[in-house]
Design a protein around this motif. Structure first.
Motif, mmCIF file in Angstrom:
data_model
loop_
_atom_site.group_PDB
_atom_site.id
_atom_site.type_symbol
_atom_site.label_atom_id
_atom_site.label_comp_id
_atom_site.label_asym_id
_atom_site.label_seq_id
_atom_site.Cartn_x
_atom_site.Cartn_y
_atom_site.Cartn_z
ATOM 1 N N PHE A 14 22.467 10.876 11.427
ATOM 2 C CA PHE A 14 22.504 9.739 10.508
ATOM 3 C C PHE A 14 22.065 8.419 11.123
ATOM 4 O O PHE A 14 21.962 7.412 10.417
ATOM 5 N N GLY A 15 21.828 8.408 12.420
ATOM 6 C CA GLY A 15 21.383 7.188 13.075
ATOM 7 C C GLY A 15 22.371 6.057 12.864
ATOM 8 O O GLY A 15 23.585 6.251 12.934
ATOM 9 N N SER A 20 28.879 4.227 8.573
ATOM 10 C CA SER A 20 29.006 3.988 7.142
ATOM 11 C C SER A 20 29.249 5.292 6.389
ATOM 12 O O SER A 20 30.109 5.367 5.512
ATOM 13 N N PHE A 21 28.487 6.332 6.728
ATOM 14 C CA PHE A 21 28.683 7.637 6.099
ATOM 15 C C PHE A 21 30.106 8.119 6.345
ATOM 16 O O PHE A 21 30.795 8.568 5.417
ATOM 17 N N ALA A 22 30.565 8.022 7.582
ATOM 18 C CA ALA A 22 31.896 8.502 7.941
ATOM 19 C C ALA A 22 32.997 7.746 7.208
ATOM 20 O O ALA A 22 34.032 8.319 6.866
ATOM 21 N N ARG A 23 32.766 6.503 6.947
ATOM 22 C CA ARG A 23 33.769 5.660 6.296
ATOM 23 C C ARG A 23 33.737 5.779 4.775
ATOM 24 O O ARG A 23 34.779 5.790 4.118
ATOM 25 N N ASP A 24 32.527 5.901 4.189
ATOM 26 C CA ASP A 24 32.379 5.740 2.748
ATOM 27 C C ASP A 24 32.106 7.012 1.948
ATOM 28 O O ASP A 24 32.360 7.036 0.749
ATOM 29 N N VAL A 52 30.603 18.286 6.878
ATOM 30 C CA VAL A 52 29.435 17.390 6.849
ATOM 31 C C VAL A 52 28.155 18.209 6.768
ATOM 32 O O VAL A 52 27.267 17.921 5.963
ATOM 33 N N ALA A 53 28.059 19.250 7.579
ATOM 34 C CA ALA A 53 26.861 20.090 7.604
ATOM 35 C C ALA A 53 26.623 20.742 6.244
ATOM 36 O O ALA A 53 25.491 20.774 5.748
ATOM 37 N N ARG A 54 27.676 21.243 5.624
ATOM 38 C CA ARG A 54 27.524 21.852 4.288
ATOM 39 C C ARG A 54 27.115 20.805 3.260
ATOM 40 O O ARG A 54 26.221 21.029 2.441
#
Length: 61
Positions: A14-15, A20-24, A52-54
């Motif tokens: 996710f760079g 942000s992805f982890a939080r939101d 996350v992978a799925r």
């Protein structure tokens, strides 16, 4: 999987958007929680990475 390895994979996929992805981003495979909420609740990081992978259709490695 160690937590450090998990975050390395998140940043690899996710760079700069990893935090942000982890939080939101809420995932049903995590019981309607975000990555950060699942970590806070003690879910194993290996299970979180699998979710996350799925969710993102990533290879599980």
């Amino acid at each position: 999987m160690r937590l450090q390895d998990f975050w390395e994979r998140m940043r690899e996929e996710f760079g700069p958007l990893a935090d942000s992805f982890a939080r939101d981003h809420v995932m049903s495979d995590l019981g309607g929680r975000s990555v950060m909420e699942a970590l806070r609740d003690g879910v194993d990081v290996k299970d979180i990475w699998a979710a996350v992978a799925r969710d993102r259709e990533l290879p599980y490695y």
